[in-house]
Design an enzyme around this catalytic site. Structure first.
Site, PDB file in Angstrom:
ATOM      1  N   PRO A 128      19.529  40.272 -42.186  1.00 48.25           N
ATOM      2  CG  PRO A 128      19.903  40.110 -44.434  1.00 48.25           C
ATOM      3  CD  PRO A 128      20.462  40.622 -43.189  1.00 48.25           C
ATOM      4  CB  THR A 158      17.574  54.200 -39.965  1.00 47.20           C
ATOM      5  OG1 THR A 158      16.036  53.132 -39.554  1.00 47.20           O
ATOM      6  CG2 THR A 158      16.920  55.594 -39.995  1.00 47.20           C
ATOM      7  CD  GLU A 363      16.212  52.432 -31.953  1.00 47.37           C
ATOM      8  OE1 GLU A 363      16.619  52.588 -30.364  1.00 47.37           O
ATOM      9  OE2 GLU A 363      16.086  53.864 -32.650  1.00 47.37           O
ATOM     10  CB  SER A 366       5.467  44.814 -28.245  1.00 49.35           C
ATOM     11  OG  SER A 366       5.210  46.598 -28.657  1.00 49.35           O
TER      12      SER A 366
HETATM   13  N1  COS Z   1      23.234  46.570 -21.213  1.00 43.19           N
HETATM   14  C1  COS Z   1      24.211  46.057 -20.776  1.00 43.19           C
HETATM   15  N2  COS Z   1      24.937  44.795 -21.579  1.00 43.19           N
HETATM   16  C2  COS Z   1      23.427  43.801 -21.079  1.00 43.19           C
HETATM   17  C3  COS Z   1      22.132  44.530 -22.025  1.00 43.19           C
HETATM   18  C4  COS Z   1      21.458  46.358 -21.219  1.00 43.19           C
HETATM   19  N3  COS Z   1      20.430  46.564 -21.775  1.00 43.19           N
HETATM   20  N4  COS Z   1      21.168  43.614 -22.020  1.00 43.19           N
HETATM   21  C5  COS Z   1      22.186  42.782 -22.033  1.00 43.19           C
HETATM   22  N5  COS Z   1      23.090  42.816 -21.967  1.00 43.19           N
HETATM   23  C6  COS Z   1      24.540  41.711 -21.608  1.00 43.19           C
HETATM   24  C7  COS Z   1      24.367  40.625 -20.530  1.00 43.19           C
HETATM   25  O1  COS Z   1      24.750  41.461 -19.254  1.00 43.19           O
HETATM   26  C8  COS Z   1      25.098  39.439 -21.439  1.00 43.19           C
HETATM   27  O2  COS Z   1      26.325  39.383 -21.064  1.00 43.19           O
HETATM   28  P1  COS Z   1      26.848  38.290 -20.496  1.00 43.19           P
HETATM   29  O3  COS Z   1      26.641  37.356 -21.072  1.00 43.19           O
HETATM   30  O4  COS Z   1      28.903  38.941 -20.319  1.00 43.19           O
HETATM   31  O5  COS Z   1      26.238  37.981 -18.675  1.00 43.19           O
HETATM   32  C9  COS Z   1      24.563  39.163 -22.588  1.00 43.19           C
HETATM   33  O6  COS Z   1      24.894  41.472 -23.266  1.00 43.19           O
HETATM   34  C10 COS Z   1      24.333  39.047 -23.501  1.00 43.19           C
HETATM   35  O7  COS Z   1      22.874  38.947 -23.009  1.00 43.19           O
HETATM   36  P2  COS Z   1      21.614  38.037 -23.117  1.00 43.19           P
HETATM   37  O8  COS Z   1      21.661  36.924 -22.514  1.00 43.19           O
HETATM   38  O9  COS Z   1      20.138  38.477 -22.411  1.00 43.19           O
HETATM   39  O10 COS Z   1      20.956  38.194 -24.527  1.00 43.19           O
HETATM   40  P3  COS Z   1      20.268  37.333 -25.375  1.00 43.19           P
HETATM   41  O11 COS Z   1      20.720  36.687 -26.676  1.00 43.19           O
HETATM   42  O12 COS Z   1      18.942  36.588 -24.873  1.00 43.19           O
HETATM   43  O13 COS Z   1      19.510  38.659 -25.490  1.00 43.19           O
HETATM   44  C11 COS Z   1      17.214  40.094 -26.255  1.00 43.19           C
HETATM   45  C12 COS Z   1      18.873  40.382 -25.474  1.00 43.19           C
HETATM   46  C13 COS Z   1      16.678  39.627 -26.218  1.00 43.19           C
HETATM   47  C14 COS Z   1      17.263  41.402 -24.676  1.00 43.19           C
HETATM   48  C15 COS Z   1      18.421  41.478 -27.321  1.00 43.19           C
HETATM   49  O14 COS Z   1      18.653  40.740 -27.777  1.00 43.19           O
HETATM   50  C16 COS Z   1      17.390  42.453 -27.587  1.00 43.19           C
HETATM   51  O15 COS Z   1      17.209  43.623 -26.959  1.00 43.19           O
HETATM   52  N6  COS Z   1      16.877  41.902 -28.831  1.00 43.19           N
HETATM   53  C17 COS Z   1      16.355  42.580 -29.641  1.00 43.19           C
HETATM   54  C18 COS Z   1      17.328  43.453 -30.379  1.00 43.19           C
HETATM   55  C19 COS Z   1      16.850  44.639 -31.270  1.00 43.19           C
HETATM   56  O16 COS Z   1      15.693  45.637 -30.347  1.00 43.19           O
HETATM   57  N7  COS Z   1      16.927  44.974 -32.518  1.00 43.19           N
HETATM   58  C20 COS Z   1      16.171  45.596 -33.161  1.00 43.19           C
HETATM   59  C21 COS Z   1      17.463  46.783 -33.689  1.00 43.19           C
HETATM   60  S1  COS Z   1      17.678  48.300 -33.840  1.00 43.19           S
HETATM   61  S2  COS Z   1      16.641  48.669 -35.717  1.00 43.19           S
END
Ligand code: COS
Length: 379
Positions: A128, A158, A363, A366
């Site tokens: 949430p 989902t 997921e 944008s």
């Molecule tokens: N593949 C593998 N590892 C990954 C990765 C990827 N694509 N992206 C990030 N990581 C790893 C990083 O390398 C990092 O590792 P270390 O801590 O060992 O260095 C760790 O994961 C944390 O990554 P990061 O510091 O980039 O995390 P953040 O909290 O800054 O978040 C985002 C990154 C914003 C990209 C992530 O939280 C995200 O994708 N948020 C959106 C979530 C989403 O899509 N939700 C929808 C849910 S499904 S309906």
């Protein structure tokens, strides 16, 4: 990269088109109006091999690549974004997580059921209060001997209610520790595990969305996927692949809106001629067609990289960002081209627009895709 569809893609496209025409199109407005998740239709798609498209045959899947997977979603998106979303979430998220990160035992136990559609899969990351900032999750699991005790909630899941099994990302370490999150397999009916359907969504209304609630849910350690603490990174990898599927679905929604617009523009007459003869409309169609083609190319580029195990974090985000925005634009233009009719449920334009909007959010929004892309550019 080959720009021609392969034989399997042609076969799958035709199969999905035939299926959708008979089993989805006649009911899509009813499902949309009633927010009805058609579990039986999902099961039929399981029989056709659409619920384990890229899962190898040894685990009961169809053994295809991301090319065929994207093609199937493009066809489904043209007919119903909601049903398409369910197929994408089932394949990419729950099934994909167990396939890519599960143990051999977990794969043998769950994949045949998921790939055949006997079981519907759910996947829980968001809470949430944590959407884009997924790492800040509060749902926790505490080890107690050979079991874990889970407490908390997950949101926007989902198949949260109808799903027979869920892969859920849960905090097992310190807040904000990227090695402090673990993936668990949790089966429906586990004591303390419940779900509440989320109602009144704007679009993708045939796809079920629910909140998951965990109250002292006990799960055996054997249900941990991979290593304890590796869940966040697994989830990021799963989303990299999942974003290709949302891109593909967006392409389908966009193409559906475009094709409906072309048909209408040829039929509808104003000022003594079909409205497609007016440059104002013709240029809209030209823009839509160009952008749909570009979105498909980006999607197949990401699929190509996924198939060939090349890095595709950036390319998946390119595809998802661009294709979902194109889908919204095409849905919006379809409503505009159809005018008053487009604004009613008698025509499909407004549904394309409503379904498309989810693609820019689910997921990863944008804006998150731009975070992912720019971080990759500046590495
Ligand atoms: N593949 C593998 N590892 C990954 C990765 C990827 N694509 N992206 C990030 N990581 C790893 C990083 O390398 C990092 O590792 P270390 O801590 O060992 O260095 C760790 O994961 C944390 O990554 P990061 O510091 O980039 O995390 P953040 O909290 O800054 O978040 C985002 C990154 C914003 C990209 C992530 O939280 C995200 O994708 N948020 C959106 C979530 C989403 O899509 N939700 C929808 C849910 S499904 S309906």
């Amino acid at each position: 990269m080959n720009f021609e569809k392969n034989e399997n893609q042609h076969m799958i496209a035709q199969m999905v088109r035939d299926f959708a025409e008979k089993e989805i199109l006649p009911y899509r407005n009813k499902w949309d109006n009633e927010e009805y998740f058609p579990v039986d239709t999902m099961k039929k798609m399981g029989e056709l091999g659409l619920l384990g498209i890229y899962i190898p045959e040894e685990y009961g899947g169809s053994g295809f690549s991301y090319f065929e997977y994207a093609t199937a979603l493009m066809e489904l998106g043209k007919v119903c974004g909601g049903v398409g979303l369910s197929v994408a979430a089932h394949n990419s998220l729950c099934t994909g997580h167990i396939y890519y990160h599960g143990s051999e035992e977990q794969k043998r136990k769950y994949l045949p059921k998921l790939a055949s559609g006997e079981w519907i899969g759910a996947w829980g990351l968001t809470e949430p209060n944590t959407g884009s900032d997924a790492m800040r999750m509060k749902c926790t699991a505490v080890r107690d001997g050979d079991e874990w005790v889970i407490n908390g909630a997950k949101n926007w899941i989902t198949h949260g209610l109808s799903g027979d099994v869920a892969v859920v990302l849960i905090r097992t370490g310190e807040l904000l520790d990227s090695n402090g999150i673990t993936a668990f397999i949790i089966e429906k009916g586990t004591p303390g595990f419940s779900a509440v359907k989320i109602k009144d969504k704007f679009g993708v209304r045939a796809s079920e969305t629910a909140e998951l609630i965990f109250e002292n849910v006990r799960v055996p350690h054997a249900n941990v996927i991979g290593e304890v603490g590796q869940g966040f990174k697994q989830a990021m990898q799963i989303l990299d692949g999942g974003r290709i599927s949302i891109a593909a679905l967006s392409c389908g929604v966009a193409r559906g809106a475009y094709e409906a617009s072309v048909k209408y523009a040829k039929e509808r007459e104003q000022f003594g001629q079909s409205i497609g003869k007016f440059q104002a409309i013709a240029f809209k169609l030209a823009d839509m067609a160009t952008e749909v083609e570009a979105a498909e190319l980006l999607t197949f580029q990401a699929a190509y990289r996924k198939n060939n195990k090349l890095g595709m974090t950036k390319e998946g985000a390119f595809a998802k960002y661009f294709a979902s925005e194109v889908a919204v634009k095409c849905g919006n233009e379809a409503v505009q081209i159809m005018g008053g009719y487009g604004y009613t449920k008698e025509y499909p334009a407004e549904k394309y627009l409503r379904d498309a909007k989810l693609m820019t959010i689910g997921e990863g929004t944008s804006e998150i895709q731009k975070v992912v892309i720019s971080r990759e550019l500046l590495k």
